[in-house]
Write an enzyme that holds these catalytic residues in place. Structure first.
Site, PDB file in Angstrom:
ATOM      1  CB  CYS A 116       0.023   1.440   4.691  1.00 37.30           C
ATOM      2  SG  CYS A 116      -1.355   1.039   3.851  1.00 37.30           S
TER       3      CYS A 116
ATOM      4  CB  CYS B  27      -0.631   0.405   0.855  1.00 35.81           C
ATOM      5  SG  CYS B  27      -1.636   1.304   1.635  1.00 35.81           S
TER       6      CYS B  27
END
Length: 123
Positions: free
Chosen positions: A44, A41
């Site tokens: 993230c 991600c």
């Protein structure tokens, strides 16, 4: 100093919440890391260092649970447990929440240092 706990998956998350009952507890949900320590991600990857720096503003006895939500395919399944759990109802990663309250930051907001700092400071 804030205690940080790293867990992988929904069951481990619930166990960590239970073990830290009575503390001011925050949770950061991110895409799980691969064998090289990188998350699938990209949001993230950007948010994690911001949260790591800003968590210092949290109360000294607070707990931050870092929870990996699984591989990308698992996360993308709209019926996965993180999306369906009535206590979580995650829509995106990263998501930062204060457990036991409706307060949360999602996606790009988790990478905004001033927002994250305020999130940890507010009572």
């Amino acid at each position: 100093m804030v205690k940080e706990v790293h867990v992988e998956g929904h069951d481990a998350y619930n166990k960590a919440v239970e073990e830290n009952k009575g503390s001011t507890t925050f949770a950061l949900f991110c895409g799980s890391k691969d064998e090289n320590g990188g998350s699938w991600c990209p949001d993230c990857v950007v948010a994690e260092p911001v949260v790591a720096k800003s968590v210092k503003a949290a109360p000294a006895d607070a707990v931050l649970i870092h929870c990996g939500v699984g591989k990308r395919d698992f996360w993308k399944d709209q019926s996965n447990i993180f999306r369906k759990d009535p206590k979580l109802l995650l829509k995106s990663v990263p998501t930062l929440l204060k457990i036991g309250t409706p307060r949360r930051l999602e996606e790009a907001k988790c990478a905004d240092e001033s927002l994250v700092q305020m999130f940890f400071e507010e009572d």
